[in-house]
Design a protein around this motif. Structure first.
Motif, PDB file in Angstrom:
ATOM      1  N   HIS A 269      21.964  -9.639  -7.720  1.00 42.08           N
ATOM      2  CA  HIS A 269      20.837 -10.491  -8.115  1.00 42.08           C
ATOM      3  C   HIS A 269      20.036 -10.948  -6.899  1.00 42.08           C
ATOM      4  O   HIS A 269      18.798 -10.849  -6.887  1.00 42.08           O
ATOM      5  N   ALA A 270      20.738 -11.459  -5.893  1.00 44.19           N
ATOM      6  CA  ALA A 270      20.037 -12.034  -4.736  1.00 44.19           C
ATOM      7  C   ALA A 270      19.219 -10.983  -4.000  1.00 44.19           C
ATOM      8  O   ALA A 270      18.036 -11.200  -3.699  1.00 44.19           O
ATOM      9  N   TRP A 271      19.844  -9.836  -3.710  1.00 42.84           N
ATOM     10  CA  TRP A 271      19.119  -8.794  -2.988  1.00 42.84           C
ATOM     11  C   TRP A 271      18.071  -8.146  -3.891  1.00 42.84           C
ATOM     12  O   TRP A 271      16.951  -7.851  -3.470  1.00 42.84           O
ATOM     13  N   GLY A 272      18.447  -7.897  -5.147  1.00 36.25           N
ATOM     14  CA  GLY A 272      17.513  -7.262  -6.074  1.00 36.25           C
ATOM     15  C   GLY A 272      16.231  -8.056  -6.250  1.00 36.25           C
ATOM     16  O   GLY A 272      15.126  -7.504  -6.230  1.00 36.25           O
ATOM     17  N   ASN A 273      16.375  -9.371  -6.422  1.00 36.07           N
ATOM     18  CA  ASN A 273      15.195 -10.223  -6.555  1.00 36.07           C
ATOM     19  C   ASN A 273      14.351 -10.213  -5.288  1.00 36.07           C
ATOM     20  O   ASN A 273      13.116 -10.209  -5.335  1.00 36.07           O
ATOM     21  N   GLN A 274      15.042 -10.209  -4.143  1.00 35.61           N
ATOM     22  CA  GLN A 274      14.331 -10.169  -2.864  1.00 35.61           C
ATOM     23  C   GLN A 274      13.562  -8.852  -2.723  1.00 35.61           C
ATOM     24  O   GLN A 274      12.396  -8.838  -2.313  1.00 35.61           O
ATOM     25  N   GLU A 275      14.218  -7.738  -3.056  1.00 34.19           N
ATOM     26  CA  GLU A 275      13.552  -6.436  -2.971  1.00 34.19           C
ATOM     27  C   GLU A 275      12.353  -6.372  -3.914  1.00 34.19           C
ATOM     28  O   GLU A 275      11.277  -5.929  -3.534  1.00 34.19           O
ATOM     29  N   ASP A 276      12.545  -6.822  -5.139  1.00 33.75           N
ATOM     30  CA  ASP A 276      11.458  -6.752  -6.115  1.00 33.75           C
ATOM     31  C   ASP A 276      10.268  -7.623  -5.719  1.00 33.75           C
ATOM     32  O   ASP A 276       9.138  -7.348  -6.118  1.00 33.75           O
ATOM     33  N   SER A 277      10.517  -8.670  -4.919  1.00 33.17           N
ATOM     34  CA  SER A 277       9.414  -9.534  -4.480  1.00 33.17           C
ATOM     35  C   SER A 277       8.429  -8.774  -3.594  1.00 33.17           C
ATOM     36  O   SER A 277       7.271  -9.168  -3.454  1.00 33.17           O
ATOM     37  N   GLY A 278       8.878  -7.665  -3.015  1.00 36.34           N
ATOM     38  CA  GLY A 278       8.010  -6.859  -2.162  1.00 36.34           C
ATOM     39  C   GLY A 278       6.858  -6.221  -2.919  1.00 36.34           C
ATOM     40  O   GLY A 278       5.808  -5.931  -2.323  1.00 36.34           O
ATOM     41  N   ARG A 279       7.045  -6.023  -4.215  1.00 39.00           N
ATOM     42  CA  ARG A 279       5.961  -5.420  -5.010  1.00 39.00           C
ATOM     43  C   ARG A 279       4.717  -6.289  -4.964  1.00 39.00           C
ATOM     44  O   ARG A 279       3.604  -5.806  -4.718  1.00 39.00           O
ATOM     45  N   GLU A 280       4.904  -7.598  -5.194  1.00 38.31           N
ATOM     46  CA  GLU A 280       3.764  -8.510  -5.201  1.00 38.31           C
ATOM     47  C   GLU A 280       3.175  -8.660  -3.794  1.00 38.31           C
ATOM     48  O   GLU A 280       1.955  -8.767  -3.629  1.00 38.31           O
ATOM     49  N   LYS A 281       4.039  -8.660  -2.784  1.00 35.14           N
ATOM     50  CA  LYS A 281       3.547  -8.757  -1.400  1.00 35.14           C
ATOM     51  C   LYS A 281       2.643  -7.571  -1.069  1.00 35.14           C
ATOM     52  O   LYS A 281       1.571  -7.732  -0.487  1.00 35.14           O
ATOM     53  N   LEU A 282       3.072  -6.370  -1.453  1.00 33.09           N
ATOM     54  CA  LEU A 282       2.278  -5.177  -1.177  1.00 33.09           C
ATOM     55  C   LEU A 282       0.994  -5.169  -1.999  1.00 33.09           C
ATOM     56  O   LEU A 282      -0.059  -4.732  -1.527  1.00 33.09           O
ATOM     57  N   ALA A 283       1.086  -5.669  -3.238  1.00 35.19           N
ATOM     58  CA  ALA A 283      -0.102  -5.722  -4.102  1.00 35.19           C
ATOM     59  C   ALA A 283      -1.181  -6.611  -3.488  1.00 35.19           C
ATOM     60  O   ALA A 283      -2.378  -6.385  -3.684  1.00 35.19           O
ATOM     61  N   GLN A 284      -0.763  -7.626  -2.731  1.00 31.01           N
ATOM     62  CA  GLN A 284      -1.709  -8.561  -2.136  1.00 31.01           C
ATOM     63  C   GLN A 284      -2.087  -8.200  -0.696  1.00 31.01           C
ATOM     64  O   GLN A 284      -2.863  -8.912  -0.063  1.00 31.01           O
ATOM     65  N   THR A 285      -1.541  -7.085  -0.212  1.00 31.32           N
ATOM     66  CA  THR A 285      -1.820  -6.666   1.163  1.00 31.32           C
ATOM     67  C   THR A 285      -2.993  -5.694   1.189  1.00 31.32           C
ATOM     68  O   THR A 285      -3.011  -4.702   0.458  1.00 31.32           O
ATOM     69  N   SER A 286      -3.948  -5.978   2.016  1.00 32.08           N
ATOM     70  CA  SER A 286      -5.136  -5.133   2.121  1.00 32.08           C
ATOM     71  C   SER A 286      -4.752  -3.701   2.477  1.00 32.08           C
ATOM     72  O   SER A 286      -3.911  -3.463   3.346  1.00 32.08           O
ATOM     73  N   GLY A 287      -5.368  -2.741   1.769  1.00 31.73           N
ATOM     74  CA  GLY A 287      -5.122  -1.332   2.049  1.00 31.73           C
ATOM     75  C   GLY A 287      -3.995  -0.719   1.254  1.00 31.73           C
ATOM     76  O   GLY A 287      -3.783   0.495   1.329  1.00 31.73           O
ATOM     77  N   HIS A 288      -3.287  -1.543   0.469  1.00 33.81           N
ATOM     78  CA  HIS A 288      -2.172  -1.025  -0.336  1.00 33.81           C
ATOM     79  C   HIS A 288      -2.546  -1.016  -1.812  1.00 33.81           C
ATOM     80  O   HIS A 288      -3.251  -1.898  -2.298  1.00 33.81           O
ATOM     81  N   THR A 289      -2.043   0.006  -2.529  1.00 31.62           N
ATOM     82  CA  THR A 289      -2.361   0.165  -3.948  1.00 31.62           C
ATOM     83  C   THR A 289      -1.086   0.349  -4.758  1.00 31.62           C
ATOM     84  O   THR A 289      -0.252   1.210  -4.434  1.00 31.62           O
ATOM     85  N   ILE A 290      -0.913  -0.466  -5.802  1.00 32.35           N
ATOM     86  CA  ILE A 290       0.178  -0.285  -6.755  1.00 32.35           C
ATOM     87  C   ILE A 290      -0.318   0.694  -7.819  1.00 32.35           C
ATOM     88  O   ILE A 290      -1.307   0.426  -8.509  1.00 32.35           O
ATOM     89  N   VAL A 291       0.338   1.830  -7.919  1.00 29.35           N
ATOM     90  CA  VAL A 291      -0.114   2.895  -8.819  1.00 29.35           C
ATOM     91  C   VAL A 291       0.540   2.703 -10.193  1.00 29.35           C
ATOM     92  O   VAL A 291       1.739   2.934 -10.374  1.00 29.35           O
ATOM     93  N   LYS A 292      -0.242   2.253 -11.163  1.00 31.51           N
ATOM     94  CA  LYS A 292       0.259   2.005 -12.519  1.00 31.51           C
ATOM     95  C   LYS A 292       0.456   3.314 -13.273  1.00 31.51           C
ATOM     96  O   LYS A 292      -0.324   4.262 -13.118  1.00 31.51           O
TER      97      LYS A 292
END
Length: 341
Positions: A269-292
Motif C-alpha cells: 500500500h505505502a509504496w504503491g500509493n507513492q508510485e501511483d502519485s507520480g501519474r499526477e506529478k507527470l500530468a502537471q509537468t510541462s512537456g509530459h503527456t498522459i496518453v489516455k
C-alpha cells in the motif's frame, strides 16, 4: 499463604526473571539488508526504513539492520543468490530479473491482471507462500509485494501494433515476453541503467511504475506515459537461512512477526500509493503527456497479450508446475481483495 503456594509463586517469579534475562541478554547481531534501488527511492522511506526500525524496536536493539542500497553488495540480478550465499543477510529481489528461474512466481507478472498495488501485494503474498517453500527453498522467504506499471515512451503509444519494431526496456522476464509477442526488441538493462539506455537511443521506451520514472530521472528521457495497468512487477524480501538459524528464539519471533502478510500489505500500500502519485506529478509537468486509452483500446491490448499467458503455462508445466491451478489461485486471491484488473 501455604508453603506450597509460596514455592509455586517463587518458582514463577524465578522463571519469569530467567526469561527476562535471556531476552535482555540476546546477542547483538547485524542484519545486512541489500537492495539495488537508489538510497532516495520511495521504497526506502515507505518500506525498507520503517521495517528496519520496527525490527530494531521489537528486538530491543539486539537486531541492528544496516541498509545497503544502490547495488553496493552486488548487481540487481544477483540479489537472490546474494541472500542464499550470505553475501547479504537479507535482500530485496526481483525474481523476474532471472527469466525462467521462478516459473510459479512469474504467474504474478503476467500482463494486465492487477489493478491495485496495495491489495494486489497482499494477494500475491498470501498466494505465493506455499510455493515459496519449494521454489525458493534455499532462502528464508519473508514476504512478497508488487507494483503496477505502464509504458513510458518517446512517442505516444495507444495501440499494441505500435510496439512492432520498437526497442523497449522490460521490467522483468514476463514483460520481455510481452514485448517479443508484440514484435518489439528487448533492451535488457537494470533499472539504474535505464535512463542512460534511453538517452543514448539504445531504447525507445520503458515499462516502469509512475513515480520511479521521476526518482530515477527517467522523466528527462521519456515524455509520453500510457494510462493503463499494463503489467505488475513482483518482488520478494528474502533472508539467508544460516543467519536466521543463529538467532535466539525471541529474535526469530521478531523476524517472523515482520515476515508476514500484514507487512506485505503495508509495504504494498505505502509504496504503491507513492508510485501511483507520480501519474499526477507527470500530468502537471510541462512537456509530459498522459496518453489516455479508450475501453476498446484496453480490450485490444488484453487480447494482444493473451498469448503470453499461454506461453507461460507451457513453460510452467515443463518446469513441473500445475499452471492452471497456479494461475487460478492467484486470480482468486486478487478477486477476493478487489485487486483484479
Amino acid at each position: 499463604m501455604t508453603h506450597s503456594k509460596i514455592s509455586t509463586l517463587s518458582l514463577a517469579v524465578t522463571l519469569a526473571g530467567a526469561a527476562a534475562t535471556v531476552t535482555a541478554q540476546d546477542k547483538s547481531v547485524e542484519l545486512r539488508f541489500a537492495n539495488w534501488l537508489p538510497a532516495q527511492h520511495a521504497l526506502a522511506s515507505t518500506g525498507f526504513e520503517p521495517w528496519a526500525k520496527s525490527v530494531e524496536a521489537a528486538s530491543k536493539g539486539s537486531i541492528k539492520v544496516t541498509l545497503y542500497p544502490a547495488q553496493q553488495l552486488g548487481k540487481a540480478a544477483d540479489h537472490y543468490d546474494m541472500a542464499r550465499d550470505g553475501i547479504a543477510d537479507m535482500s530485496w529481489v526481483s525474481p523476474g530479473y532471472q527469466a525462467g528461474r521462478f516459473p510459479v512466481f512469474a504467474a504474478s507478472e503476467l500482463p494486465m491482471q492487477v489493478a491495485m498495488p496495495g491489495p494486489g501485494s497482499a494477494a500475491l503474498d498470501a498466494w505465493y507462500r506455499k510455493y515459496a517453500e519449494t521454489e525458493m527453498k534455499d532462502v528464508k522467504f519473508c514476504f512478497a509485494h508488487l507494483h503496477v506499471g505502464t509504458l513510458h515512451s518517446k512517442k505516444p503509444i495507444t495501440d499494441p501494433e505500435q510496439i512492432k519494431g520498437m526497442k523497449i526496456r522490460p521490467a522483468n522476464g514476463t514483460v520481455a515476453q510481452t514485448v517479443t509477442q508484440l514484435g518489439g526488441t528487448n533492451v535488457q538493462v537494470s533499472a539504474p541503467e535505464s535512463r542512460d539506455a534511453l538517452e543514448k537511443g539504445v531504447a525507445d521506451a520503458i515499462t516502469f511504475p509512475w513515480n520511479s520514472i521521476i526518482s530515477f530521472n527517467i522523466d528527462k528521457a521519456v515524455k509520453y506515459h500510457m494510462d493503463a495497468r499494463l503489467y505488475a512487477a513482483s518482488f520478494a524480501w528474502l533472508m539467508n537461512k544460516q543467519w536466521y538459524e543463529k538467532l535466539s528464539a525471541s529474535q526469530k519471533k521478531v523476524i517472523d512477526d515482520h515476515c508476514s502478510n500484514a507487512w506485505a500489505d503495508k509495504v504494498g500500500h505505502a509504496w504503491g500509493n507513492q508510485e501511483d502519485s507520480g501519474r499526477e506529478k507527470l500530468a502537471q509537468t510541462s512537456g509530459h503527456t498522459i496518453v489516455k486509452l479508450t475501453p476498446q483500446q484496453i480490450d485490444s491490448w488484453k487480447k494482444a497479450v493473451q498469448p503470453v499467458t499461454q506461453q507461460w503455462m507451457q513453460s510452467a508445466e515443463k518446469a513441473g508446475a500445475k499452471p492452471k491451478d497456479v494461475l487460478e489461485g492467484f486470480r482468486k486471491e486478487l478477486a477476493s481483495r478487489n485487486a483484479a484488473y
